[in-house]
Design a protein around this motif. Sequence first.
Motif, mmCIF file in Angstrom:
data_model
loop_
_atom_site.group_PDB
_atom_site.id
_atom_site.type_symbol
_atom_site.label_atom_id
_atom_site.label_comp_id
_atom_site.label_asym_id
_atom_site.label_seq_id
_atom_site.Cartn_x
_atom_site.Cartn_y
_atom_site.Cartn_z
ATOM 1 N N ILE A 139 -4.180 -1.615 0.843
ATOM 2 C CA ILE A 139 -5.079 -0.791 0.114
ATOM 3 C C ILE A 139 -4.409 0.541 0.001
ATOM 4 O O ILE A 139 -4.238 0.984 0.926
ATOM 5 C CB ILE A 139 -6.439 -0.693 0.402
ATOM 6 C CG1 ILE A 139 -7.073 -2.036 0.288
ATOM 7 C CG2 ILE A 139 -7.176 0.121 -0.630
ATOM 8 C CD1 ILE A 139 -8.527 -2.205 1.252
ATOM 9 N N ASP A 140 -4.210 0.964 -1.229
ATOM 10 C CA ASP A 140 -3.777 2.127 -1.346
ATOM 11 C C ASP A 140 -4.792 3.496 -0.797
ATOM 12 O O ASP A 140 -5.758 3.336 -0.722
ATOM 13 C CB ASP A 140 -3.382 2.650 -2.916
ATOM 14 C CG ASP A 140 -2.304 2.255 -3.324
ATOM 15 O OD1 ASP A 140 -1.348 1.514 -2.589
ATOM 16 O OD2 ASP A 140 -1.863 1.960 -4.659
ATOM 17 N N VAL A 141 -4.208 4.719 -0.432
ATOM 18 C CA VAL A 141 -5.038 5.654 0.083
ATOM 19 C C VAL A 141 -4.579 6.862 -0.754
ATOM 20 O O VAL A 141 -3.788 7.292 -0.949
ATOM 21 C CB VAL A 141 -4.869 5.846 1.382
ATOM 22 C CG1 VAL A 141 -5.549 7.034 2.133
ATOM 23 C CG2 VAL A 141 -5.652 4.750 2.289
ATOM 24 N N ALA A 142 -5.568 7.808 -0.970
ATOM 25 C CA ALA A 142 -5.284 9.079 -1.706
ATOM 26 C C ALA A 142 -5.975 10.188 -0.691
ATOM 27 O O ALA A 142 -6.976 9.978 -0.103
ATOM 28 C CB ALA A 142 -6.030 9.090 -3.006
ATOM 29 N N ILE A 143 -4.880 11.112 -0.371
ATOM 30 C CA ILE A 143 -5.439 12.152 0.294
ATOM 31 C C ILE A 143 -5.006 13.580 -0.265
ATOM 32 O O ILE A 143 -3.916 13.710 -0.857
ATOM 33 C CB ILE A 143 -4.392 12.044 1.687
ATOM 34 C CG1 ILE A 143 -4.913 10.766 2.553
ATOM 35 C CG2 ILE A 143 -4.861 13.341 2.911
ATOM 36 C CD1 ILE A 143 -4.038 10.504 3.724
ATOM 37 N N ALA B 290 0.914 -1.175 0.056
ATOM 38 C CA ALA B 290 0.050 0.053 -0.082
ATOM 39 C C ALA B 290 1.017 1.208 0.091
ATOM 40 O O ALA B 290 2.271 1.206 0.695
ATOM 41 C CB ALA B 290 -1.009 0.063 1.196
ATOM 42 N N THR B 291 0.380 2.261 -0.690
ATOM 43 C CA THR B 291 0.942 3.579 -0.867
ATOM 44 C C THR B 291 -0.128 4.615 -0.524
ATOM 45 O O THR B 291 -1.261 4.486 -0.622
ATOM 46 C CB THR B 291 1.574 3.655 -2.093
ATOM 47 O OG1 THR B 291 2.336 2.521 -2.329
ATOM 48 C CG2 THR B 291 2.264 5.076 -2.264
ATOM 49 N N ILE B 292 0.561 5.784 0.339
ATOM 50 C CA ILE B 292 -0.423 7.002 0.353
ATOM 51 C C ILE B 292 -0.109 8.025 -0.724
ATOM 52 O O ILE B 292 1.179 8.379 -0.996
ATOM 53 C CB ILE B 292 -0.235 7.885 1.697
ATOM 54 C CG1 ILE B 292 -0.405 6.752 2.920
ATOM 55 C CG2 ILE B 292 -0.983 8.991 1.909
ATOM 56 C CD1 ILE B 292 -0.044 7.159 4.202
ATOM 57 N N THR B 293 -1.120 8.231 -1.663
ATOM 58 C CA THR B 293 -0.924 9.177 -2.619
ATOM 59 C C THR B 293 -1.563 10.574 -2.204
ATOM 60 O O THR B 293 -2.588 10.802 -1.638
ATOM 61 C CB THR B 293 -1.727 8.791 -3.685
ATOM 62 O OG1 THR B 293 -1.309 7.543 -4.257
ATOM 63 C CG2 THR B 293 -1.556 9.752 -4.809
ATOM 64 N N LEU C 88 -7.926 5.108 8.102
ATOM 65 C CA LEU C 88 -6.749 5.150 7.047
ATOM 66 C C LEU C 88 -5.762 4.042 7.294
ATOM 67 O O LEU C 88 -5.173 3.209 6.518
ATOM 68 C CB LEU C 88 -6.178 6.393 6.987
ATOM 69 C CG LEU C 88 -7.063 7.557 6.275
ATOM 70 C CD1 LEU C 88 -6.249 8.908 6.461
ATOM 71 C CD2 LEU C 88 -7.179 7.289 4.890
ATOM 72 N N VAL C 89 -5.170 3.939 8.557
ATOM 73 C CA VAL C 89 -4.365 3.006 9.006
ATOM 74 C C VAL C 89 -4.698 1.710 8.805
ATOM 75 O O VAL C 89 -3.981 0.823 8.408
ATOM 76 C CB VAL C 89 -3.686 3.098 10.469
ATOM 77 C CG1 VAL C 89 -2.750 2.333 10.926
ATOM 78 C CG2 VAL C 89 -3.086 4.668 10.569
ATOM 79 N N ARG C 90 -6.041 1.352 9.110
ATOM 80 C CA ARG C 90 -6.458 0.157 9.079
ATOM 81 C C ARG C 90 -6.592 -0.401 7.414
ATOM 82 O O ARG C 90 -6.096 -1.577 7.118
ATOM 83 C CB ARG C 90 -7.906 0.027 9.388
ATOM 84 C CG ARG C 90 -8.517 -1.416 9.521
ATOM 85 C CD ARG C 90 -9.948 -1.259 10.013
ATOM 86 N NE ARG C 90 -10.646 -0.836 8.801
ATOM 87 C CZ ARG C 90 -10.992 -1.482 7.721
ATOM 88 N NH1 ARG C 90 -10.657 -2.643 7.351
ATOM 89 N NH2 ARG C 90 -11.715 -0.634 6.738
ATOM 90 N N VAL C 91 -6.879 0.434 6.646
ATOM 91 C CA VAL C 91 -6.906 0.341 5.081
ATOM 92 C C VAL C 91 -5.451 0.143 4.661
ATOM 93 O O VAL C 91 -5.437 -0.814 3.840
ATOM 94 C CB VAL C 91 -7.956 1.551 4.685
ATOM 95 C CG1 VAL C 91 -7.644 1.233 3.040
ATOM 96 C CG2 VAL C 91 -8.996 1.597 4.667
ATOM 97 N N LEU C 92 -4.448 0.902 5.018
ATOM 98 C CA LEU C 92 -3.362 0.670 4.498
ATOM 99 C C LEU C 92 -2.668 -0.396 5.000
ATOM 100 O O LEU C 92 -2.068 -1.143 4.300
ATOM 101 C CB LEU C 92 -2.592 1.869 5.065
ATOM 102 C CG LEU C 92 -2.716 3.421 4.285
ATOM 103 C CD1 LEU C 92 -2.205 4.383 5.385
ATOM 104 C CD2 LEU C 92 -1.962 3.304 2.995
ATOM 105 N N ARG C 93 -2.894 -0.838 6.044
ATOM 106 C CA ARG C 93 -2.321 -2.261 6.525
ATOM 107 C C ARG C 93 -2.917 -3.311 5.984
ATOM 108 O O ARG C 93 -2.253 -4.283 5.885
ATOM 109 C CB ARG C 93 -2.429 -2.248 8.184
ATOM 110 C CG ARG C 93 -1.434 -1.366 9.025
ATOM 111 C CD ARG C 93 -1.682 -1.360 10.361
ATOM 112 N NE ARG C 93 -0.951 -0.543 11.167
ATOM 113 C CZ ARG C 93 -0.977 -0.267 12.532
ATOM 114 N NH1 ARG C 93 -1.803 -0.669 13.107
ATOM 115 N NH2 ARG C 93 0.134 0.532 12.945
ATOM 116 N N GLY C 94 -4.200 -3.055 5.414
ATOM 117 C CA GLY C 94 -4.665 -4.266 4.604
ATOM 118 C C GLY C 94 -4.368 -4.222 3.130
ATOM 119 O O GLY C 94 -4.785 -5.172 2.361
#
Length: 228
Positions: A124-128, A54-57, A116-122
């Motif tokens: 899944i990428d997150v966009a902010i 996972a990556t934070i965009t 967000l932390v839960r999704v990333l650890r799963g």
Amino acid sequence: MSDPAPGRDQGRAERRLWLYVRLGVPFVRLLASTWRVREIGREGWNQRRAAGLATITALWHGQLLVLTSHHRDLGAAVLISEHRDGEIIARVVEAFGYRTVRGSTSRGAGRALLELVRVLRGGIDVAITPDGPRGPRHSFAPGALVAAQRSGAPVVGVVAHVSRAWRLRSWDGFEIPKPFARVTIAYSEPTPVDVATPREAVEQVPRFEALMRALGERAAMRDGGAGG
């Protein structure tokens, strides 16, 4: 006897929202099909996606339309504010295949950060949008960096330069690329927030603001000048 007006008002608002999404999404898809898109430096992000990491965009609020349209159907999650205008954005990005996490740095922040932390650890990428939901424009609020520090996911900055666009008179200068516009998108390398505490993550804000500025300059330079 109770006043039915609030219920009627809510129903009208829901119908307007449905109409915006029903008409707006096909229009954006048609418009986007005419854009000439060029990418710079996406290899690092692609490698992480291929490995299931996972990556934070991080992207600017004013470029939500062009960037969420270009990256649609990737299954990423987008942090959307709980303000009224956030509901429209949420419905639109969901129609483009995104998940949504509701909250912002000013409202619902703690709950949103945990999600967000839960999704990333799963995986899944997150966009902010670090300057959303209220600005100032192109200011980097620390929420993305705290999420990166707590989850271990790196940040990829993404900035677009558009050759021709309509720009709304809103705080974020919201961009709608015109038909057949050139869209040059610059990506940073996956950049970890490798510090021990959230307080130290906040101290990284100037570094990431500089990173986003450099990406904007790189995209504009590759496109050959300022957009119209």
